[in-house]
Design a protein around this motif. Structure first.
Motif: not given
Length: 251
Positions: A112-120, A148-151, A174-181
């Motif tokens: 979660q922390a990793d995804l939130l940092g990527k979102l910001y 695992p699918r964010l939508n 944004w959720l699609v973008d931050i899910g990219q490697g």
């Protein structure tokens, strides 16, 4: 009658605050509580229902407030809710908030922390209501979704009525973008926790040699001390949060 009249104040009552950046490192331990008071939405809001809150509409958007930290009073901050199951009341002072570390009790998971940092990192500066609503929806998706699918239109957490197609589309993009490697993550996300009210999230730029800070393991005493010193010296704080089911007007 406005169905939100009992739970959100009028927007003119909210403070339009400039965003600063601050948070403890992801592995930091619990920090002594500081007083916190929310004043309203910083960029307007959308009235929406969600799969986790039932038929009652909730206010969706970035929140503004003031807090006292390390003896510095009335430091401004901007934040987002991360907990849909507790309340918080506007213009009410809370004394039991603490910053808690990732993968500790009440903290974010490392994922979660990793995804939130990527979102910001991906969203950048929030300029308007659409971006504010989209970011809040994305935070709730990250902190409440099992799949695992964010939508924000699918899964355990999903939107119901209210909001606009543009707001939902922006959140999902944004959720699609931050899910990219290859998604960048320039920020550490940390939970601002209360046992009695909504939780929030705060962000801190990842320290690197380029910033003049020595890189250290998250949660090391050096990083914790640097973050606390910054907290005492800054007039604004940008945060995004977990706690609280919905912001309410003080009764």
């Amino acid at each position: 009658m406005n169905p939100l009249s009992a739970i959100v104040p009028s927007f003119p009552a909210a403070l339009a605050l400039a965003a600063g950046l601050l948070a403890l490192p992801a592995q930091a331990g619990i920090v002594p509580p500081n007083s916190l008071r929310l004043t309203g939405f910083s960029n307007g809001y959308a009235a929406m229902t969600t799969s986790l809150t039932g038929a009652e509409q909730v206010g969706v958007g970035r929140l503004a407030g003031v807090w006292t930290v390390n003896g510095v009073s009335n430091a401004s901050f901007l934040t987002y809710c991360t907990d849909l199951f507790q309340d918080v009341y506007f213009n009410t002072t809370y004394l039991d908030y603490s910053l808690v570390g990732t993968d500790t009790a009440h903290g974010f998971s490392a994922h979660q922390a990793d995804l939130l940092g990527k979102l910001y990192t991906r969203a950048g500066t929030i300029h308007n209501t659409n971006e504010s609503v989209a970011f809040q929806l994305s935070v709730w998706e990250i902190t409440n979704e099992d799949s695992p699918r964010l939508n924000v239109s699918l899964g355990r957490f999903k939107t119901g009525s209210g909001g606009t197609a543009a707001q939902l589309a922006l959140a999902n993009s944004w959720l699609v973008d931050i899910g990219q490697g290859t998604a960048a993550n320039d920020y550490l996300a940390t939970r601002l926790y209360s046992p009695s009210a909504q939780d929030f999230v705060v962000f801190n730029p990842r320290p690197t040699l380029r910033t003049g800070l020595r890189t250290a393991e998250p949660g090391s005493p050096a990083l914790i001390a640097a973050a606390l010193a910054a907290m005492a010296g800054m007039s604004t704080l940008a945060s995004a949060g977990r706690a609280g089911r919905r912001p309410r007007q003080s009764r």
